[in-house]
Design a protein around this motif. Structure first.
Motif, PDB file in Angstrom:
ATOM      1  N   ALA A 235     -16.329  36.058 -11.717  1.00  0.00           N
ATOM      2  CA  ALA A 235     -14.905  35.747 -11.610  1.00  0.00           C
ATOM      3  C   ALA A 235     -14.548  35.289 -10.193  1.00  0.00           C
ATOM      4  O   ALA A 235     -13.811  34.310 -10.005  1.00  0.00           O
ATOM      5  N   MET A 236     -15.068  35.987  -9.195  1.00  0.00           N
ATOM      6  CA  MET A 236     -14.804  35.612  -7.810  1.00  0.00           C
ATOM      7  C   MET A 236     -15.367  34.226  -7.509  1.00  0.00           C
ATOM      8  O   MET A 236     -14.705  33.376  -6.899  1.00  0.00           O
ATOM      9  N   ALA A 237     -16.610  33.981  -7.936  1.00  0.00           N
ATOM     10  CA  ALA A 237     -17.247  32.689  -7.670  1.00  0.00           C
ATOM     11  C   ALA A 237     -16.511  31.552  -8.360  1.00  0.00           C
ATOM     12  O   ALA A 237     -16.318  30.471  -7.778  1.00  0.00           O
ATOM     13  N   ALA A 238     -16.053  31.782  -9.596  1.00  0.00           N
ATOM     14  CA  ALA A 238     -15.326  30.746 -10.332  1.00  0.00           C
ATOM     15  C   ALA A 238     -14.021  30.395  -9.633  1.00  0.00           C
ATOM     16  O   ALA A 238     -13.662  29.214  -9.494  1.00  0.00           O
ATOM     17  N   GLY A 239     -13.293  31.407  -9.171  1.00  0.00           N
ATOM     18  CA  GLY A 239     -12.054  31.152  -8.453  1.00  0.00           C
ATOM     19  C   GLY A 239     -12.286  30.410  -7.152  1.00  0.00           C
ATOM     20  O   GLY A 239     -11.528  29.505  -6.784  1.00  0.00           O
ATOM     21  N   THR A 240     -13.365  30.768  -6.452  1.00  0.00           N
ATOM     22  CA  THR A 240     -13.697  30.099  -5.199  1.00  0.00           C
ATOM     23  C   THR A 240     -13.985  28.622  -5.424  1.00  0.00           C
ATOM     24  O   THR A 240     -13.558  27.763  -4.642  1.00  0.00           O
ATOM     25  N   CYS A 241     -14.716  28.319  -6.489  1.00  0.00           N
ATOM     26  CA  CYS A 241     -15.066  26.927  -6.785  1.00  0.00           C
ATOM     27  C   CYS A 241     -13.836  26.085  -7.121  1.00  0.00           C
ATOM     28  O   CYS A 241     -13.860  24.858  -6.988  1.00  0.00           O
ATOM     29  N   LEU A 242     -12.751  26.736  -7.563  1.00  0.00           N
ATOM     30  CA  LEU A 242     -11.537  26.003  -7.901  1.00  0.00           C
ATOM     31  C   LEU A 242     -10.903  25.366  -6.663  1.00  0.00           C
ATOM     32  O   LEU A 242     -10.309  24.300  -6.739  1.00  0.00           O
ATOM     33  N   GLY A 243     -11.050  26.032  -5.541  1.00  0.00           N
ATOM     34  CA  GLY A 243     -10.514  25.436  -4.317  1.00  0.00           C
ATOM     35  C   GLY A 243      -9.548  26.342  -3.592  1.00  0.00           C
ATOM     36  O   GLY A 243      -9.924  27.209  -2.848  1.00  0.00           O
ATOM     37  N   GLY A 244      -8.263  26.208  -3.868  1.00  0.00           N
ATOM     38  CA  GLY A 244      -7.270  26.911  -3.074  1.00  0.00           C
ATOM     39  C   GLY A 244      -6.860  26.054  -1.880  1.00  0.00           C
ATOM     40  O   GLY A 244      -6.714  26.522  -0.754  1.00  0.00           O
ATOM     41  N   TRP A 245      -6.662  24.772  -2.162  1.00  0.00           N
ATOM     42  CA  TRP A 245      -6.484  23.776  -1.109  1.00  0.00           C
ATOM     43  C   TRP A 245      -5.259  24.020  -0.241  1.00  0.00           C
ATOM     44  O   TRP A 245      -5.252  23.668   0.950  1.00  0.00           O
ATOM     45  N   ARG A 246      -4.223  24.598  -0.786  1.00  0.00           N
ATOM     46  CA  ARG A 246      -2.997  24.809  -0.020  1.00  0.00           C
ATOM     47  C   ARG A 246      -3.265  25.715   1.185  1.00  0.00           C
ATOM     48  O   ARG A 246      -2.769  25.486   2.291  1.00  0.00           O
ATOM     49  N   GLU A 367       1.561  18.669  -4.504  1.00  0.00           N
ATOM     50  CA  GLU A 367       0.166  19.064  -4.695  1.00  0.00           C
ATOM     51  C   GLU A 367      -0.667  18.819  -3.437  1.00  0.00           C
ATOM     52  O   GLU A 367      -0.538  17.796  -2.769  1.00  0.00           O
ATOM     53  N   VAL A 368      -1.517  19.789  -3.136  1.00  0.00           N
ATOM     54  CA  VAL A 368      -2.523  19.644  -2.090  1.00  0.00           C
ATOM     55  C   VAL A 368      -3.878  19.722  -2.775  1.00  0.00           C
ATOM     56  O   VAL A 368      -4.121  20.625  -3.580  1.00  0.00           O
ATOM     57  N   ASN A 369      -4.750  18.765  -2.477  1.00  0.00           N
ATOM     58  CA  ASN A 369      -6.046  18.743  -3.140  1.00  0.00           C
ATOM     59  C   ASN A 369      -7.132  18.325  -2.160  1.00  0.00           C
ATOM     60  O   ASN A 369      -6.893  18.224  -0.954  1.00  0.00           O
ATOM     61  N   SER A 370      -8.320  18.084  -2.683  1.00  0.00           N
ATOM     62  CA  SER A 370      -9.454  17.757  -1.813  1.00  0.00           C
ATOM     63  C   SER A 370      -9.281  16.427  -1.095  1.00  0.00           C
ATOM     64  O   SER A 370      -9.943  16.168  -0.091  1.00  0.00           O
ATOM     65  N   HIS A 371      -8.383  15.561  -1.587  1.00  0.00           N
ATOM     66  CA  HIS A 371      -8.175  14.253  -0.974  1.00  0.00           C
ATOM     67  C   HIS A 371      -7.275  14.315   0.258  1.00  0.00           C
ATOM     68  O   HIS A 371      -7.433  13.528   1.190  1.00  0.00           O
ATOM     69  N   ASN A 372      -6.297  15.230   0.248  1.00  0.00           N
ATOM     70  CA  ASN A 372      -5.336  15.234   1.360  1.00  0.00           C
ATOM     71  C   ASN A 372      -5.380  16.509   2.192  1.00  0.00           C
ATOM     72  O   ASN A 372      -4.562  16.706   3.082  1.00  0.00           O
ATOM     73  N   VAL A 373      -6.350  17.383   1.922  1.00  0.00           N
ATOM     74  CA  VAL A 373      -6.375  18.686   2.586  1.00  0.00           C
ATOM     75  C   VAL A 373      -6.618  18.567   4.088  1.00  0.00           C
ATOM     76  O   VAL A 373      -6.211  19.435   4.856  1.00  0.00           O
ATOM     77  N   THR A 374      -7.261  17.481   4.543  1.00  0.00           N
ATOM     78  CA  THR A 374      -7.554  17.324   5.972  1.00  0.00           C
ATOM     79  C   THR A 374      -6.624  16.335   6.665  1.00  0.00           C
ATOM     80  O   THR A 374      -6.872  15.971   7.810  1.00  0.00           O
ATOM     81  N   PRO A 386       0.828  16.789   2.308  1.00  0.00           N
ATOM     82  CA  PRO A 386       0.907  15.816   3.390  1.00  0.00           C
ATOM     83  C   PRO A 386       1.572  14.528   2.917  1.00  0.00           C
ATOM     84  O   PRO A 386       1.410  14.108   1.773  1.00  0.00           O
ATOM     85  N   THR A 387       2.311  13.905   3.812  1.00  0.00           N
ATOM     86  CA  THR A 387       3.039  12.700   3.420  1.00  0.00           C
ATOM     87  C   THR A 387       2.088  11.583   3.027  1.00  0.00           C
ATOM     88  O   THR A 387       2.434  10.720   2.240  1.00  0.00           O
ATOM     89  N   ARG A 388       0.875  11.556   3.565  1.00  0.00           N
ATOM     90  CA  ARG A 388      -0.064  10.486   3.254  1.00  0.00           C
ATOM     91  C   ARG A 388      -0.619  10.607   1.852  1.00  0.00           C
ATOM     92  O   ARG A 388      -1.290   9.715   1.372  1.00  0.00           O
ATOM     93  N   HIS A 389      -0.353  11.731   1.183  1.00  0.00           N
ATOM     94  CA  HIS A 389      -0.863  11.922  -0.167  1.00  0.00           C
ATOM     95  C   HIS A 389      -0.357  10.856  -1.136  1.00  0.00           C
ATOM     96  O   HIS A 389      -1.033  10.488  -2.077  1.00  0.00           O
ATOM     97  N   ASP A 390       0.858  10.364  -0.852  1.00  0.00           N
ATOM     98  CA  ASP A 390       1.444   9.380  -1.761  1.00  0.00           C
ATOM     99  C   ASP A 390       0.924   7.968  -1.514  1.00  0.00           C
ATOM    100  O   ASP A 390       1.272   7.032  -2.225  1.00  0.00           O
ATOM    101  N   ASN A 391       0.115   7.807  -0.492  1.00  0.00           N
ATOM    102  CA  ASN A 391      -0.441   6.506  -0.177  1.00  0.00           C
ATOM    103  C   ASN A 391      -1.926   6.481  -0.530  1.00  0.00           C
ATOM    104  O   ASN A 391      -2.749   6.997   0.220  1.00  0.00           O
ATOM    105  N   PRO A 392      -2.303   5.904  -1.680  1.00  0.00           N
ATOM    106  CA  PRO A 392      -3.701   5.952  -2.102  1.00  0.00           C
ATOM    107  C   PRO A 392      -4.652   5.381  -1.066  1.00  0.00           C
ATOM    108  O   PRO A 392      -5.782   5.827  -0.934  1.00  0.00           O
ATOM    109  N   ALA A 393      -4.195   4.397  -0.303  1.00  0.00           N
ATOM    110  CA  ALA A 393      -5.082   3.785   0.681  1.00  0.00           C
ATOM    111  C   ALA A 393      -5.418   4.748   1.812  1.00  0.00           C
ATOM    112  O   ALA A 393      -6.417   4.584   2.501  1.00  0.00           O
ATOM    113  N   ALA A 394      -4.549   5.756   2.007  1.00  0.00           N
ATOM    114  CA  ALA A 394      -4.757   6.688   3.113  1.00  0.00           C
ATOM    115  C   ALA A 394      -5.544   7.911   2.715  1.00  0.00           C
ATOM    116  O   ALA A 394      -5.885   8.731   3.529  1.00  0.00           O
ATOM    117  N   ARG A 395      -5.821   8.081   1.407  1.00  0.00           N
ATOM    118  CA  ARG A 395      -6.540   9.260   0.949  1.00  0.00           C
ATOM    119  C   ARG A 395      -7.976   9.248   1.447  1.00  0.00           C
ATOM    120  O   ARG A 395      -8.602   8.206   1.502  1.00  0.00           O
TER     121      ARG A 395
END
Length: 404
Positions: A235-246, A367-374, A386-395
């Motif tokens: 259960a712990m490993a499955a939750g970890t793999c999900l992310g928690g990007w925020r 939403e915060v995800n693997s594309h905009n987390v950094t 992040p504001t750049r999340h809405d700009n696909p070119a900036a992901r």
């Protein structure tokens, strides 16, 4: 199926659900700095962390024993009444975890769990039902004191380590130093994930074991069953793999701007403290340790900026976690007790599902995800995408974030 067995199954499922939330809530503890510095691609980082959390859960059960025996006075309650207390406390812990995840605040999953259990115990039995202090055992020695000391110790050690690292590498080629410490971070981040598994997964093992004692399926002198260890680890490993990007975003980009040498120092410090606590059976908050280490790495790096406002919000969440999770646990016990019987348990379980679904859908608005987390930190808003999340070119594509 008897009503007692049904309630036990619900309690076990709820405990594993908490373990799952603990996994994605605390992924940041191990991987936020490595993701922020580009040492590991985001998706690779969380998958690696999940695998090592799984392994770490099998290394020790000292913390599980502390949780099972060190919070509720078992001489005061047993049977179905104890099952109700455990269940209500778990619901309180899960809801606080989800709420702070929505806000992007790295609060302590451990303290959410303990707070929920303490609150439901007080509601059911009064203050005397909680083991507050009993020699080296009890809430004061095992929870409160480590909570106060661990982030301070971690910050001091990480500050010294960062200062030493920058002194040693002063005058060296910057690209070579960056590349070397990125490789080093893969090892230290992996060690933090392993340490997290040895500490946090065991807390749920202890809670499930407490439920088994209440049901009469186990005695307090028994060993924790293998199936409990395996289920909690998965259960712990499955939750970890999900992310928690925020929360990864808050720790990786919000508190300080982390360079690879800092990340290496912070992760090394965190792993050492967490593994030491697991050895001595201290269920400390890995979140507080890691946050303290990241703060210390910022203090120890010459010219680094520490965002004290973000730290203030984190500390506020830390202070509120135990009491507010306790309030939620007490309310859940009150609802359960007011309705009574198995129906009361089912109603509270349904409320948990409804609240979890509401928080999940609410999180999709920003939403915060693997594309905009950094992406660069935007006005210190931990929970906002992040504001750049809405700009696909900036992901950022995961493949562009790595060694090199």
């Amino acid at each position: 199926m008897s009503a007692e067995l049904l309630v036990l199954l619900i309690v076990v499922c709820t405990a594993l659900a908490f373990d799952f939330t603990n996994g994605f809530h605390d992924t940041a503890n191990a991987m936020a700095t490595s993701i922020a510095t580009g040492a590991l691609p985001p998706r690779t980082a969380v998958l690696l962390s999940g695998a090592l959390n799984l392994v770490g859960a099998f290394l020790s059960v000292a913390v599980a024993a502390t949780v099972a025996e060190g919070i509720v006075d078992l001489s005061e309650v047993s049977g179905r009444a104890l099952l109700d207390i455990v269940f209500a406390g778990l619901v309180g812990g899960i809801l606080w975890n989800l709420f702070t995840w929505l806000l992007g605040l790295p609060s302590s999953s451990s303290h959410a769990l303990f707070g929920g259990i303490i609150g439901s115990t007080i509601a059911a039995l009064g203050w005397h039902g909680v083991i507050w202090a009993h020699g080296s055992k009890g809430v004061l020695a095992k929870i409160i004191v480590p909570a106060l000391l661990s982030p301070i110790v971690a910050a001091l050690v990480a500050a010294i380590a960062s200062w030493v690292v920058y002194r040693i590498t002063k005058g060296s080629n910057e690209k070579t130093v960056t590349r070397g410490f990125r490789w080093g971070q893969i090892g230290t981040a992996s060690l933090v994930s392993l340490a997290h598994g040895t500490n946090d997964a065991q807390k749920t093992m202890g809670i499930i074991f407490l439920a088994l004692i209440a049901h009469g399926s186990a005695k307090s002198t028994d060993q924790i069953p293998l199936w409990v260890i395996v289920a909690c680890a998965i259960a712990m490993a499955a939750g970890t793999c999900l992310g928690g990007w925020r929360i990864i975003r808050t720790l990786g980009k919000g508190l300080v701007d982390i360079a690879p040498p800092q990340g290496f120092a912070a992760e090394s410090t965190s792993a050492a403290i967490i593994l030491t606590s697991a050895h001595f059976g201290l269920p400390l908050s890995t979140t507080q340790v890691v946050t303290g280490s990241i703060l210390g790495s910022g203090i120890g790096r010459p010219g680094a900026e520490v965002r004290w406002g973000v730290l203030g919000r984190m500390v506020t969440a830390w202070v509120l976690t135990l009491p507010l999770a306790g309030v939620v646990g007490a309310i859940c016990w009150g609802i359960l007790h007011g309705i009574g019987g198995t129906v009361g348990v089912l109603v509270v379980f349904a409320l948990l599902i409804a609240m979890a679904a509401f928080i999940w859908f609410r999180s999709k608005r920003a939403e915060v995800n693997s594309h905009n987390v950094t992406d660069d930190w935007d006005d210190g808003k931990a929970a906002a995408a992040p504001t750049r999340h809405d700009n696909p070119a900036a992901r950022r594509n995961d493949d562009t974030v790595g060694i090199g």
